[in-house]
Design a protein around this motif. Structure first.
Motif, PDB file in Angstrom:
ATOM      1  N   THR A 104       0.743  -1.274   0.001  1.00  0.00           N
ATOM      2  CA  THR A 104       0.050  -0.049   0.053  1.00  0.00           C
ATOM      3  C   THR A 104       0.791   1.223  -0.096  1.00  0.00           C
ATOM      4  O   THR A 104       0.377   2.420  -0.199  1.00  0.00           O
ATOM      5  CB  THR A 104      -1.132   0.054   1.186  1.00  0.00           C
ATOM      6  OG1 THR A 104      -0.054  -0.045   2.312  1.00  0.00           O
ATOM      7  CG2 THR A 104      -2.024  -1.195   1.270  1.00  0.00           C
ATOM      8  N   GLU A 105       2.136   1.184   0.267  1.00  0.00           N
ATOM      9  CA  GLU A 105       3.044   2.395   0.536  1.00  0.00           C
ATOM     10  C   GLU A 105       3.866   2.660  -0.957  1.00  0.00           C
ATOM     11  O   GLU A 105       4.429   3.683  -1.072  1.00  0.00           O
ATOM     12  CB  GLU A 105       3.945   2.219   1.550  1.00  0.00           C
ATOM     13  CG  GLU A 105       3.151   2.451   2.727  1.00  0.00           C
ATOM     14  CD  GLU A 105       3.932   2.222   4.170  1.00  0.00           C
ATOM     15  OE1 GLU A 105       5.103   1.484   3.918  1.00  0.00           O
ATOM     16  OE2 GLU A 105       3.166   1.961   5.280  1.00  0.00           O
ATOM     17  N   THR A 110       0.107   7.025   1.878  1.00  0.00           N
ATOM     18  CA  THR A 110      -1.227   6.646   2.626  1.00  0.00           C
ATOM     19  C   THR A 110      -1.717   7.930   3.519  1.00  0.00           C
ATOM     20  O   THR A 110      -0.898   8.801   3.643  1.00  0.00           O
ATOM     21  CB  THR A 110      -0.821   5.408   3.794  1.00  0.00           C
ATOM     22  OG1 THR A 110       0.235   6.015   4.665  1.00  0.00           O
ATOM     23  CG2 THR A 110      -0.268   4.297   3.087  1.00  0.00           C
TER      24      THR A 110
END
Lengths: 556, 76
Positions: A104-105, A110
Motif C-alpha cells: 500500500t505504500e 497513505t
C-alpha cells in the motif's frame, strides 16, 4: 533549576528511571497522560516538553482525517499563543509507527503518511518562526535504534505507554541533549594531536612516506577523520594542534603529503613542541582569549588524555575508542560542538580568532614588540558619536569589563545626553591593521570642568585590540583636546571592579600620578579628588610624555 | 542486585522494609498502578527477561514478581 512540564498523548511513565537524566538539570512536572492542552493554557512560566504520537491522535478521532486536522490546527494555535506569551522553551516531539504495508505504500502516500507530513510541516513552521520552539522528529531519532525496539505494543495494551523502556530512554536522552544546549553554549575549540591522531604513524620515525594516510583501510579512516574536523571548522569550530614534535616536520606533512585534507588554513593556531600539553593548551587559551572550558581535547595517547583530565579538568577530554575506524563517526556526532543553527557569523569567528592568535603569537616571538607593531599598519580613526554608532557605544559601555576606568554602564539615551553638553567631548575609535578591520573598539568621554581640569568620564577599549598600544594613540588625542581647550590637568578616576586591573596598569604605565599620594597635586585637584568614589589620578597636559606613541607616528 | 534494590530505586521516596517478602501494591504510596508499571519494567531490564501481558496483569506483589523471575530464569 529550570522547570519543565511534561505532557504526552499517551503514558510517559512519570517516576521512571529513564527521566533521571533530565532531572539532574531540571525539575519535571508531569501532566496527566493524554492531557496535552492544560500546560499550554496555564500561565505559569515553565518550559514544556510535549510528546505526540500519531497513533494516539488518530485513535482519539476514530481515524477521521478531516476532524483530526481541525483539532490539530486548534492545538497548533495554542502552541503558537504560548510561544508568543512565553519565552520558555517549547519542545515538541513527534513520533509514529508509519509503516503499515509494503504494497500500500509503494505507489501512493497513505493518508496516515500525509497526515504525518502535514503535521511535521506545521510544527517545523512554528519552530522556524519562534526562537523558543524546538521540534524533535522522533522517527529520525528512533530510526538509528530500530523502530521495532523503540515502540512496545505490549506496554500500550498494558498501560497506555507507546514506548518500550529502551524507547523511553532514547527519548529522555534526546530531550536532555536539547535542554543541555538550550542552557549551555557549545564548545568552541577542537585540540588535535598529530601522530597517530590526524595520521597513522609517527612523523619523526616513519617519515613522510611511512605515514598511514590516504588510500584504503586505516589510511582512509584517518582521511575521513580529517574531513570531519574540516566540517567542524566550516561550522565555526576552531581547530588547533597540540603535538609533541618538531614543528617543521609537522608542517612538512601539511605542505607535502598529498592526502592531507586538513590544511594549514584550517589550523587557527598550534603549539608543537615538547612541553606539557596542559601548558600548551593554557597558552592557546590565552592566545585565543577563550576559557579552557570551551576546549575539546582529542589525543590517541591515553597517558596524555589522563594527564589532561587531571591537570585541566575543565577541558573536555574525549575518551577516544581504540579502533580508529570509529573516530570519524564519533567526531561527527559529538554533542558538545552541535549548534541549533550555524550562522555566517560562526564562520567569521574562526577568522577573527585566527587573526587574534596570529597577532599574539607573532608579538610573543618578535624581539622588539614596538618595532613589530610599527609594521602592522595600525590605523585608528576618530569618530564622533553619530546616530549610526550610538548602539555600538552603548554595547561597549555594557560589555567592556577589562580596559574600563570607571565601568559606568551608560545607556544610549544617557550617552546622547552627555554628548550634547557644551563642556563634553566624546569620541569613538575605529581601528584596523594588517590582521583585519576590528570595527569600533574604543569610547572616550571627556568633560572640561572648571579650574583647568579635564575629567576623563569614560575611557574604555575592547579587549580584542589589546596589546597594540592603541591606548597611547587615544591618550594622545585626549591630551590634544585638553590642550586645545586650555586645560592644565587631565584627571582620571579608577574604580576597581575586580576585573579592570588592566585599566589601572594603563594609568601607571602612562605616568599618571595618584592625587592622594603626591605632593605635586594642586589644591583644585585635591578638591576634585574629594568628590570621587574611586582613586583619582592626574597627568599634566603641558608636558605629558606618552610612552609607545612612536608606533603610531605617521597617523594622527 | 536483589529485588529490594530494584524496589528502592523505583520507589525513591519510600522506605522499603527489610522484610519485603509480603510487600504488595498499595503498601507504599508510590506503589500504585503507575509505580507497578515502572517496577515491572525495571525488573525486566535487570533480569533481562520479558513478561507477557497476561503475566504483567497478575503482578501486584513481591511474591508474584519473585515467582515469575524464578520461572523465567529456570526457563519455564
Amino acid at each position: 533549576m529550570v522547570s519543565y512540564k511534561v505532557c504526552g498523548t499517551s503514558n510517559l511513565l512519570e517516576g521512571n528511571k529513564c527521566w533521571e537524566v533530565l532531572e539532574k538539570n531540571c525539575q519535571l512536572h508531569f501532566e496527566g497522560y493524554g492531557d496535552i492542552t492544560s500546560a499550554l493554557l496555564s500561565d505559569d512560566d515553565c518550559g514544556l516538553i510535549t510528546v505526540l504520537f500519531l497513533e494516539d491522535l488518530l485513535q482519539n478521532s476514530n481515524g477521521d482525517y478531516v476532524t483530526i486536522k481541525q483539532s490539530l490546527s486548534s492545538y497548533l494555535n495554542l502552541i503558537e499563543e504560548k510561544a508568543i506569551k512565553s519565552t520558555r522553551p517549547l519542545i515538541i516531539c513527534l513520533g509514529s509507527q508509519l509503516h503499515q504495508n509494503i504494497i500500500t505504500e509503494v505507489k501512493v502516500n497513505t493518508e496516515r503518511k500525509d497526515l504525518n507530513d502535514w503535521l511535521t510541516d506545521k510544527i517545523a513552521g512554528l519552530r522556524d518562526r519562534f526562537e523558543s520552539v524546538f521540534f524533535m522528529n522522533l522517527n529520525n531519532i528512533f530510526y538509528q535504534h530500530g523502530a521495532q525496539k523503540m515502540f512496545s505494543t505490549r506496554n500500550w495494551y498494558f498501560g497506555r505507554c507507546r514506548l518500550s523502556l529502551d524507547g523511553l530512554n532514547v527519548l529522555a536522552e534526546a530531550v536532555s541533549a536539547v535542554i543541555e544546549r538550550i542552557s549551555n553554549p557549545p564548545k568552541k575549540v577542537l585540540v588535535l594531536d598529530c601522530d597517530n591522531t590526524i595520521w597513522g604513524g609517527v612523523i619523526g620515525e616513519d617519515g613522510l612516506q611511512g605515514l598511514v594516510l590516504g588510500q584504503d583501510g586505516l589510511g582512509q579512516a584517518f582521511v575521513d577523520f580529517q574531513k570531519e574536523a574540516v566540517a567542524h571548522s566550516d561550522n565555526g569550530v576552531i581547530i588547533v594542534l597540540a603535538s609533541k614534535n618538531n614543528e617543521e616536520e609537522v608542517w612538512n606533512v601539511f605542505d607535502n603529503h598529498d592526502s592531507m585534507v586538513l590544511k594549514r588554513d584550517n589550523i587557527v593556531t598550534a603549539q608543537i613542541n615538547w612541553n606539557e600539553k596542559a601548558d600548551n593548551l593554557a597558552q592557546i587559551a590565552d592566545d585565543l582569549d577563550l576559557n579552557a572550558d570551551s576546549f575539546v581535547f582529542w589525543d590517541d595517547n591515553p597517558i596524555e588524555r589522563d594527564k589532561m583530565k587531571m591537570l585541566m579538568p575543565q577541558v573536555y577530554t574525549v575518551d577516544v575508542p581504540q579502533n580508529i575506524i570509529e573516530w570519524p563517526g564519533l567526531l561527527r556526532s559529538l554533542d558538545c560542538f552541535a549548534k541549533f543553527k550555524v550562522t555566517t557569523d560562526d564562520k567569521k569567528k574562526a577568522d577573527q580568532y585566527r587573526s587574534r592568535a596570529a597577532f599574539t603569537n607573532n608579538a610573543r616571538n618578535a624581539n622588539d614588540l614596538n618595532s613589530y607593531l610599527s609594521t602592522l599598519n595600525l590605523s585608528p580613526v576618530m569618530l564622533p558619536l553619530s546616530d549610526a554608532h550610538v548602539a555600538r557605544a552603548e554595547q561597549m559601555c555594557l560589555k567592556t569589563n577589562q580596559f574600563n576606568l570607571r565601568t559606568k554602564r551608560y545607556s544610549a539615551t544617557e550617552l546622547i545626553a552627555q554628548n550634547k553638553e557644551a563642556n563634553n567631548h566624546m569620541f569613538l575609535v575605529k581601528f584596523s591593521d594588517t590582521y583585519g578591520d576590528h570595527g569600533i573598539v574604543a569610547l572616550v568621554s571627556l568633560n572640561l570642568v572648571s579650574e583647568g581640569l579635564a575629567f576623563l568620564d569614560t575611557f574604555l577599549m575592547s579587549c580584542r585590540v589589546l596589546g597594540r598600544h592603541l591606548e597611547a594613540w587615544v591618550l594622545d588625542q585626549i591630551i590634544k583636546i585638553a590642550a586645545d581647550n586650555g586645560m592644565q590637568y587631565l584627571v582620571a578616576e579608577f574604580i576597581d571592579t575586580g576585573r579592570n586591573r588592566i585599566a589601572k596598569d594603563f594609568l601607571t604605565t602612562y605616568c599618571f600620578e595618584e592625587i592622594g599620594d603626591t605632593a605635586n597635586a594642586v589644591s583644585s585637584l585635591k578638591r576634585f579628588n574629594n568628590n570621587l568614589d574611586g582613586h583619582g589620578y592626574f597627568l599634566r597636559v603641558e608636558d605629558a610624555l606618552i610612552p609607545n606613541i612612536e608606533i603610531y607616528r605617521g597617523n594622527n | 542486585m536483589e529485588l529490594k534494590d530494584i524496589l528502592e530505586q523505583t520507589f525513591k521516596n519510600s522506605s522499603i522494609p527489610d522484610d519485603i517478602e509480603h510487600l504488595k501494591m498499595g503498601d507504599l504510596d508510590e506503589w500504585d498502578s503507575l509505580g507497578n508499571f515502572n517496577l515491572i519494567l525495571a525488573v525486566e531490564q535487570h533480569f533481562q527477561i520479558q513478561f507477557d501481558i497476561a503475566d504483567m496483569e497478575k503482578i501486584n506483589s513481591v511474591e508474584e514478581i519473585q515467582k515469575r523471575i524464578d520461572d523465567a530464569i529456570s526457563g519455564k
